[in-house]
Design a protein around this motif. Structure first.
Motif, PDB file in Angstrom:
ATOM      1  N   ALA A 337     -26.999 -11.942  70.590  1.00 37.03           N
ATOM      2  CA  ALA A 337     -27.332 -11.085  69.447  1.00 37.03           C
ATOM      3  C   ALA A 337     -26.131 -10.264  68.997  1.00 37.03           C
ATOM      4  O   ALA A 337     -25.877 -10.117  67.794  1.00 37.03           O
ATOM      5  N   GLU A 338     -25.377  -9.720  69.943  1.00 37.02           N
ATOM      6  CA  GLU A 338     -24.185  -8.942  69.592  1.00 37.02           C
ATOM      7  C   GLU A 338     -23.141  -9.820  68.918  1.00 37.02           C
ATOM      8  O   GLU A 338     -22.500  -9.405  67.937  1.00 37.02           O
ATOM      9  N   MET A 339     -22.949 -11.031  69.430  1.00 40.19           N
ATOM     10  CA  MET A 339     -21.966 -11.924  68.845  1.00 40.19           C
ATOM     11  C   MET A 339     -22.379 -12.344  67.440  1.00 40.19           C
ATOM     12  O   MET A 339     -21.554 -12.372  66.514  1.00 40.19           O
ATOM     13  N   LEU A 340     -23.654 -12.661  67.259  1.00 39.85           N
ATOM     14  CA  LEU A 340     -24.129 -13.043  65.931  1.00 39.85           C
ATOM     15  C   LEU A 340     -23.963 -11.907  64.942  1.00 39.85           C
ATOM     16  O   LEU A 340     -23.563 -12.122  63.781  1.00 39.85           O
ATOM     17  N   LYS A 341     -24.229 -10.694  65.373  1.00 37.40           N
ATOM     18  CA  LYS A 341     -24.119  -9.542  64.481  1.00 37.40           C
ATOM     19  C   LYS A 341     -22.697  -9.366  63.974  1.00 37.40           C
ATOM     20  O   LYS A 341     -22.461  -9.184  62.769  1.00 37.40           O
ATOM     21  N   GLY A 346     -19.123  -9.970  59.478  1.00 37.17           N
ATOM     22  CA  GLY A 346     -17.800 -10.350  58.984  1.00 37.17           C
ATOM     23  C   GLY A 346     -17.864 -11.277  57.786  1.00 37.17           C
ATOM     24  O   GLY A 346     -16.825 -11.596  57.200  1.00 37.17           O
ATOM     25  N   GLY A 347     -19.063 -11.715  57.434  1.00 33.82           N
ATOM     26  CA  GLY A 347     -19.230 -12.568  56.261  1.00 33.82           C
ATOM     27  C   GLY A 347     -19.267 -14.054  56.559  1.00 33.82           C
ATOM     28  O   GLY A 347     -19.064 -14.873  55.658  1.00 33.82           O
ATOM     29  N   PHE A 348     -19.571 -14.423  57.806  1.00 34.17           N
ATOM     30  CA  PHE A 348     -19.552 -15.823  58.200  1.00 34.17           C
ATOM     31  C   PHE A 348     -20.905 -16.261  58.756  1.00 34.17           C
ATOM     32  O   PHE A 348     -21.636 -15.459  59.346  1.00 34.17           O
ATOM     33  N   ASP A 349     -21.216 -17.540  58.605  1.00 37.10           N
ATOM     34  CA  ASP A 349     -22.255 -18.147  59.409  1.00 37.10           C
ATOM     35  C   ASP A 349     -21.715 -18.289  60.826  1.00 37.10           C
ATOM     36  O   ASP A 349     -20.498 -18.296  61.049  1.00 37.10           O
ATOM     37  N   ALA A 350     -22.619 -18.412  61.796  1.00 39.22           N
ATOM     38  CA  ALA A 350     -22.212 -18.506  63.199  1.00 39.22           C
ATOM     39  C   ALA A 350     -22.781 -19.778  63.809  1.00 39.22           C
ATOM     40  O   ALA A 350     -23.763 -20.342  63.321  1.00 39.22           O
ATOM     41  N   VAL A 360     -23.532 -26.742  69.055  1.00 42.37           N
ATOM     42  CA  VAL A 360     -24.750 -26.807  69.861  1.00 42.37           C
ATOM     43  C   VAL A 360     -25.941 -26.269  69.081  1.00 42.37           C
ATOM     44  O   VAL A 360     -27.027 -26.856  69.078  1.00 42.37           O
ATOM     45  N   GLN A 361     -25.745 -25.129  68.410  1.00 40.21           N
ATOM     46  CA  GLN A 361     -26.815 -24.527  67.613  1.00 40.21           C
ATOM     47  C   GLN A 361     -26.199 -23.681  66.507  1.00 40.21           C
ATOM     48  O   GLN A 361     -25.246 -22.931  66.757  1.00 40.21           O
ATOM     49  N   GLU A 362     -26.742 -23.788  65.305  1.00 41.10           N
ATOM     50  CA  GLU A 362     -26.245 -23.023  64.172  1.00 41.10           C
ATOM     51  C   GLU A 362     -27.083 -21.772  63.957  1.00 41.10           C
ATOM     52  O   GLU A 362     -28.295 -21.766  64.179  1.00 41.10           O
ATOM     53  N   TYR A 363     -26.426 -20.708  63.502  1.00 40.18           N
ATOM     54  CA  TYR A 363     -27.066 -19.432  63.214  1.00 40.18           C
ATOM     55  C   TYR A 363     -26.580 -18.946  61.838  1.00 40.18           C
ATOM     56  O   TYR A 363     -25.697 -18.097  61.747  1.00 40.18           O
ATOM     57  N   PRO A 364     -27.153 -19.482  60.754  1.00 37.57           N
ATOM     58  CA  PRO A 364     -26.696 -19.055  59.424  1.00 37.57           C
ATOM     59  C   PRO A 364     -27.088 -17.617  59.141  1.00 37.57           C
ATOM     60  O   PRO A 364     -28.046 -17.081  59.713  1.00 37.57           O
ATOM     61  N   ARG A 365     -26.328 -16.986  58.272  1.00 39.79           N
ATOM     62  CA  ARG A 365     -26.668 -15.624  57.840  1.00 39.79           C
ATOM     63  C   ARG A 365     -27.984 -15.626  57.080  1.00 39.79           C
ATOM     64  O   ARG A 365     -28.328 -16.582  56.394  1.00 39.79           O
ATOM     65  N   GLN A 366     -28.708 -14.544  57.215  1.00 35.06           N
ATOM     66  CA  GLN A 366     -29.969 -14.388  56.477  1.00 35.06           C
ATOM     67  C   GLN A 366     -29.690 -13.715  55.149  1.00 35.06           C
ATOM     68  O   GLN A 366     -29.055 -12.664  55.092  1.00 35.06           O
ATOM     69  N   ASN A 367     -30.166 -14.313  54.075  1.00 35.70           N
ATOM     70  CA  ASN A 367     -29.965 -13.728  52.741  1.00 35.70           C
ATOM     71  C   ASN A 367     -30.926 -12.566  52.509  1.00 35.70           C
ATOM     72  O   ASN A 367     -32.005 -12.513  53.044  1.00 35.70           O
TER      73      ASN A 367
END
Length: 367
Positions: A337-341, A346-350, A360-367
């Motif tokens: 959670a900290e890394m995703l935040k 920073g303006g990036f998908d993770a 392995v798994q994508e974590y796109p930003r939530q609009n």
């Protein structure tokens, strides 16, 4: 799996008009942080076009022994075998730490330790064999060039033989630890018992020739000068031109608490100096696909800034890390959670990756 496979993406050839060492030194000394950032981002986009996610890996660094006879002046981790807090882990202890990593969704295990003269080569092979048997899908990204070079001493065998034995036992790839500054003038001052520049590079070249992919690193901010940093980068670039075996490069800054260099003035490097060196690394290393941001030594905010200055990866969550922690960096562990935040802000998908930079798994930003 025994080794890291070649990336599925086609290699990107370096440009014909590459910068040379004189231009790199001029940039480090004279270019503004803004200028370096712009140039680094241009190089990054050749490997990672706009819109690609910033990656991270869930890993654990198991330091299997702190007993070491190399006595580096910059290290606060090592102990001599007679010290009360000296230790060496057995396999059940390593197995339990690895089980915790896998249960947390981790994919990468780093095994790194001191150069312990009492450990036979079979100790290392048995650990890797057992890990491969018990955790068959785990990436065993382990043993620095310094450790591997010492294995040739205790076996009396060649580098090729030692590394081949590690591959057959189940090692996946080799981390770039122990590079510090790849210039013998500096290495003689701060780590005179450690492998020299030639020997560090030779371990990597032999590993690449046997099919292993590796990372490369640099620790700066000790007593080196600008030209030592530039020379280090070109040593790495030249070997990469020859072998293509480096998947990533990660620079970080020396941390002096609890080391024999603690009382020296003007140490370590500042956040701005770190960002300049990180950006320069992206510019010079136009043949290495990934540059890691060192949030461990610089903090998450500086790491986030590095993502706008050529870096594309935030490295590991580090469920455990003891070497840097002994030098006053605490805590090193971060949650998903900290890394995703920090990546999203920073303006990036993770995306979570493995050691070979497969998603392995994508974590796109939530609009």
């Amino acid at each position: 799996m025994s080794t890291i496979a070649q990336s599925s993406s086609s290699p990107i050839l370096p440009p014909a008009n590459r910068i040379d060492e004189n231009e790199a030194l001029r940039l480090l000394r004279e270019a503004s942080l803004f200028e370096l950032g712009i140039m680094a981002e241009e190089v990054k986009r050749r490997f990672h076009p706009e819109g690609q996610p910033v990656t991270f890996v869930i890993d654990r660094n198991v330091n299997y022994t702190n007993v070491c006879n190399v006595d580096c002046l910059f290290c606060g981790f090592y102990r001599h075998k007679e010290d009360a807090d000296a230790y060496t882990l057995n396999y059940p202890q390593i197995q339990e730490k690895t089980r915790e990593l896998v249960e947390a969704g981790g994919t990468q295990l780093l095994l790194q330790g001191g150069v312990n003269p009492d450990l036979p080569f079979e100790y290392y092979l048995d650990i890797v064999r057992n890990l491969r048997k018990d955790f068959p899908t785990l990436t065993i990204h382990s043993f620095s060039p310094t450790e591997i070079a010492y294995m040739t001493v205790i076996t009396g065998k060649s580098l090729e033989w030692v590394i081949q034995q590690l591959i057959e036992a189940g090692i996946s790839s080799i981390p770039g630890a122990g590079g510090e500054i790849l210039h013998d003038e500096i290495r003689r001052k701060v780590s005179h018992k450690k492998v020299n520049t030639h020997d560090w590079l030779e371990v990597m070249e032999v590993a690449h020739g046997l099919g292993l992919k590796t990372s490369a690193t640099m620790m700066f901010g000790m007593m080196e000068e600008d030209w030592h940093i530039v020379d280090h980068l070109f040593q790495i670039r030249n070997l990469q031109d020859k072998t293509g075996g480096f998947l990533s490069f990660i620079p970080w800054t020396f941390q002096k608490p609890n080391t024999k260099l603690e009382k020296l003035p003007n140490l370590p490097a500042t956040g701005v100096e770190y960002l300049k060196v990180s950006a320069l690394a992206r510019i010079v290393l136009d043949n290495i696909p990934n540059i890691g941001a060192s949030w461990i030594t610089q903090g998450l905010k500086i790491g986030q800034t590095a993502l706008r200055m050529g870096a594309n990866d935030m490295g590991g969550l580090l469920l455990e890390e003891n070497v840097v922690t002994q030098c006053g960096i605490n805590p090193t562990r971060k949650s998903v959670a900290e890394m995703l935040k920090v990546i999203h802000q920073g303006g990036f998908d993770a995306a979570q990756r493995d050691t070979a930079y497969n998603i392995v798994q994508e974590y796109p930003r939530q609009n």
